[in-house]
Design an enzyme around this catalytic site. Structure first.
Site, short mmCIF file in Angstrom:
data_model
loop_
_atom_site.label_atom_id
_atom_site.label_comp_id
_atom_site.label_asym_id
_atom_site.label_seq_id
_atom_site.Cartn_x
_atom_site.Cartn_y
_atom_site.Cartn_z
N GLY A 14 0.77 -1.24 0.00
CA GLY A 14 0.00 0.00 0.00
C GLY A 14 0.80 1.29 0.00
O GLY A 14 0.31 2.33 0.45
N SER A 15 2.03 1.26 -0.56
CA SER A 15 2.80 2.51 -0.56
C SER A 15 2.15 3.55 -1.46
O SER A 15 2.25 4.76 -1.19
CB SER A 15 4.25 2.26 -0.98
OG SER A 15 4.35 1.98 -2.35
N LEU A 92 -4.29 -7.22 -7.53
CA LEU A 92 -3.85 -8.31 -8.41
C LEU A 92 -4.98 -9.13 -9.02
O LEU A 92 -4.73 -10.11 -9.71
CB LEU A 92 -2.89 -9.23 -7.64
CG LEU A 92 -1.61 -8.54 -7.16
CD1 LEU A 92 -0.71 -9.51 -6.41
CD2 LEU A 92 -0.85 -7.91 -8.33
N ILE A 95 -10.99 -6.93 -12.24
CA ILE A 95 -12.25 -6.36 -11.77
C ILE A 95 -13.39 -6.97 -12.60
O ILE A 95 -13.31 -7.07 -13.82
CB ILE A 95 -12.24 -4.82 -11.97
CG1 ILE A 95 -11.09 -4.19 -11.16
CG2 ILE A 95 -13.57 -4.20 -11.58
CD1 ILE A 95 -11.27 -4.24 -9.68
N ASN A 109 -5.94 2.54 -13.01
CA ASN A 109 -4.91 1.61 -12.52
C ASN A 109 -3.55 2.27 -12.71
O ASN A 109 -3.38 3.10 -13.60
CB ASN A 109 -4.97 0.30 -13.31
CG ASN A 109 -3.95 -0.71 -12.81
OD1 ASN A 109 -3.76 -0.86 -11.60
ND2 ASN A 109 -3.28 -1.40 -13.72
N HIS A 111 0.45 1.25 -13.39
CA HIS A 111 1.29 0.14 -13.82
C HIS A 111 2.75 0.62 -13.87
O HIS A 111 3.02 1.69 -14.42
CB HIS A 111 0.84 -0.35 -15.20
CG HIS A 111 1.57 -1.58 -15.63
ND1 HIS A 111 1.29 -2.83 -15.13
CD2 HIS A 111 2.61 -1.74 -16.49
CE1 HIS A 111 2.11 -3.72 -15.66
NE2 HIS A 111 2.92 -3.08 -16.49
N ASP A 152 -4.48 -4.32 -18.21
CA ASP A 152 -3.54 -3.28 -18.64
C ASP A 152 -3.76 -2.76 -20.06
O ASP A 152 -2.81 -2.31 -20.71
CB ASP A 152 -2.08 -3.78 -18.52
CG ASP A 152 -1.70 -4.16 -17.11
OD1 ASP A 152 -2.24 -3.54 -16.17
OD2 ASP A 152 -0.88 -5.08 -16.94
C1 GRF Z 1 3.05 -0.75 -7.71
O1 GRF Z 1 4.29 -0.93 -8.31
C2 GRF Z 1 1.98 -0.55 -8.75
O2 GRF Z 1 2.44 0.09 -9.89
C3 GRF Z 1 1.60 -1.94 -9.09
O3 GRF Z 1 1.66 -2.64 -7.86
C4 GRF Z 1 2.58 -1.99 -6.99
C5 GRF Z 1 1.87 -1.70 -5.71
O4 GRF Z 1 2.73 -1.22 -4.72
N1 GRF Z 1 0.34 -2.01 -9.77
P1 GRF Z 1 2.18 -0.66 -3.36
O5 GRF Z 1 1.35 -1.78 -2.71
O6 GRF Z 1 1.33 0.53 -3.65
O7 GRF Z 1 3.38 -0.32 -2.54
#
Ligand code: GRF
Length: 214
Positions: A14-15, A92, A95, A109, A111, A152
């Site tokens: 969740g960063s 992951l 939807i 989204n 990516h 994607d």
């Molecule tokens: C990120 O690299 C995002 O681009 C991808 O999954 C990762 C999620 O990272 N879809 P975080 O959980 O938000 O740290």
């Protein structure tokens, strides 16, 4: 005008969610995150949501007998919290098509590469960056895009390049890309908040918030 109400779906640490909260606190992003949904009961993203007092919901296909049922539960949670726009942040799972239909042009989204390269089913996390290095790319980047029925493939909203260094490992490239993710996702959502989304030269209309008089 009331802030755009955003629901975030995430499966991991969740960063990106944390970066959105930071942008809101800095006054750079005029949205309210009203719900965080994960398919993983113990996802780190739930701790971040709780730190900010945002309701969380664990929704997993395992607990539903069909994708339609999961879609129904998802939609009812989104409606209950008046979610206008959904932001996927490391989610992951695909939807469901009923959710896509109901939230057409309102699901984003992020990516960690320049789509349409290095995307698609199974292309997530460190695998993306390793594939970029294996191909010998000189640049990678970040794409924020609208979500459609495939992995994607929806049209980009914002993209930014990130240089690949000669001595990069997948991990060092991932870290450089992540810094850009943390900036660009808030920028893309702010475009939604200002209702300034254009896709392939056409303005995308999103529904006004309930009770939004502007
Ligand atoms: C990120 O690299 C995002 O681009 C991808 O999954 C990762 C999620 O990272 N879809 P975080 O959980 O938000 O740290």
């Amino acid at each position: 005008m009331k802030p755009l109400q955003v629901g975030v779906f995430a499966s991991g640490r969740g960063s990106n969610l944390k970066a959105l909260f930071d942008a809101i606190e800095r006054g750079e992003l005029f949205v309210k995150i009203v719900l965080v949904i994960s398919n993983k009961a113990d996802a780190g993203v739930f701790n971040i949501a709780r730190d900010y007092g945002v309701p969380t919901l664990h929704l997993s296909q395992e607990n539903f007998s069909s994708t339609e049922e999961l879609d129904r539960a998802t939609l009812s949670a989104l409606r209950e919290h008046d979610v206008e726009v959904v932001a996927l942040a490391g989610y992951l799972k695909k939807i469901g098509s009923n959710v896509i239909r109901e939230y057409k042009n309102r699901i984003l989204n992020i990516h960690p590469a320049l789509l349409p390269s290095f995307g698609g089913k199974g292309m997530y996390g460190i695998k993306v960056h390793q594939a970029v290095l294996d191909y010998g790319c000189k640049v990678s980047g970040v794409t924020v895009h609208l979500v459609d029925d495939e992995y994607d493939t929806g049209p980009p909203i914002l993209q930014q390049c990130v240089p690949v260094h000669q001595d990069d490992t997948a991990e060092s490239l991932a870290a450089r890309v992540l810094e850009v993710e943390h900036k660009i996702y808030a920028e893309a959502l702010q475009l939604f908040a200002q209702r300034r989304i254009e896709v392939r030269g056409r303005k995308v209309l999103i529904k006004e918030a309930p009770n939004d008089s502007n």
